[in-house]
Design an enzyme around this catalytic site. Structure first.
Site, PDB file in Angstrom:
ATOM      1  N   HIS A 106       2.798   2.226 -10.377  1.00 58.66           N
ATOM      2  CA  HIS A 106       3.000   1.735  -9.248  1.00 58.66           C
ATOM      3  C   HIS A 106       2.046   1.348  -8.421  1.00 58.66           C
ATOM      4  CE1 HIS A 106       5.939   2.608  -5.632  1.00 58.66           C
ATOM      5  NE2 HIS A 106       4.482   2.358  -4.957  1.00 58.66           N
ATOM      6  N   GLU A 107       0.895   1.805  -8.443  1.00 59.03           N
ATOM      7  CA  GLU A 107      -0.085   1.095  -7.330  1.00 59.03           C
ATOM      8  C   GLU A 107      -0.502  -0.165  -7.918  1.00 59.03           C
ATOM      9  OE1 GLU A 107      -0.134   2.454  -4.592  1.00 59.03           O
ATOM     10  OE2 GLU A 107       0.881   4.409  -4.765  1.00 59.03           O
ATOM     11  N   HIS A 110       1.022  -2.955  -6.615  1.00 60.35           N
ATOM     12  CA  HIS A 110       0.607  -3.474  -5.469  1.00 60.35           C
ATOM     13  C   HIS A 110      -0.714  -4.210  -5.357  1.00 60.35           C
ATOM     14  CE1 HIS A 110       3.584  -1.121  -3.239  1.00 60.35           C
ATOM     15  NE2 HIS A 110       3.008   0.076  -3.408  1.00 60.35           N
TER      16      HIS A 110
END
Length: 204
Positions: A106-107, A110
């Site tokens: 997920h990160e 980003h």
């Protein structure tokens, strides 16, 4: 979750560090793994095919992969990304290897967005909303099995509902975005950002 304002070991060029803090730590989740197990879990996650793919795509795009890309930390959420600082995995919320894998994937979405998006501004609610939509959609955070474990039993349309719900939770925590602004931003960018599957659209 992105934070736009914002003992070690090497694995494929990425150093995993345990973050220290003088502040009292938040309460740990029941059954949370030890810091040592968490650091080992992060090292193991670096070998996960999706994690390796995302790192390779970042490198191909000319993105900087910091020596201190990933830190083991104690904090109030599962994890976070801060521009120029990297990713933190909050060990006091980790109980399984799969959770560590998901946080890092997920990160990394980003981190990828932060690198490849021109004029990325994490204070801008629409920019933040777009990256949250992409991270929740592309990371597998909203797979139906994960939703069932969270107590959400809806079958039809569960994935998009989950992405919107989780994106809203993150964007409304941005100090520059009210809940109303977060909702408006998600609706405004939904179609283009949900359908933006980079870099997975380049996978063989």
């Amino acid at each position: 979750m992105a934070e736009g304002h914002a003992g070690a070991g090497d694995a494929a060029g990425v150093r995993v560090e345990a973050e220290s803090s003088s502040e009292p730590p938040p309460a740990s989740s029941r059954g949370a793994m030890s810091r040592e197990d968490c650091v080992e879990g992060i090292r193991s996650a670096l070998k996960h095919p999706t994690v390796r793919f995302l790192r390779e795509q970042m490198e191909k795009a000319g993105c900087q992969v910091w020596p201190r890309l990933i830190r083991a930390a104690t904090c109030s959420t599962a994890g976070g990304y801060a521009s120029g600082e990297g990713i933190k995995v909050c060990c006091n919320h980790m109980t399984l290897q799969d959770e560590i894998n998901q946080v890092i994937i997920h990160e990394l979405v980003h981190a990828y967005d932060d690198c490849v998006t021109k004029n990325m501004d994490w204070k801008n609610c629409a920019h933040h909303a777009c990256s949250e939509i992409r991270a929740n959609h592309l990371s597998g955070d909203c797979h139906y099995k994960r939703e069932l474990l969270r107590g959400f039993m809806k079958i039809r349309g569960h994935e998009q509902d989950c992405v919107k719900r989780r994106a809203l939770m993150s964007v409304r925590n941005n100090p520059y975005c009210s809940e109303a602004a977060a909702k408006d931003a998600i609706e405004a960018v939904w179609n283009i950002c949900y359908n933006d599957t980079r870099p997975f659209d380049r996978a063989p």
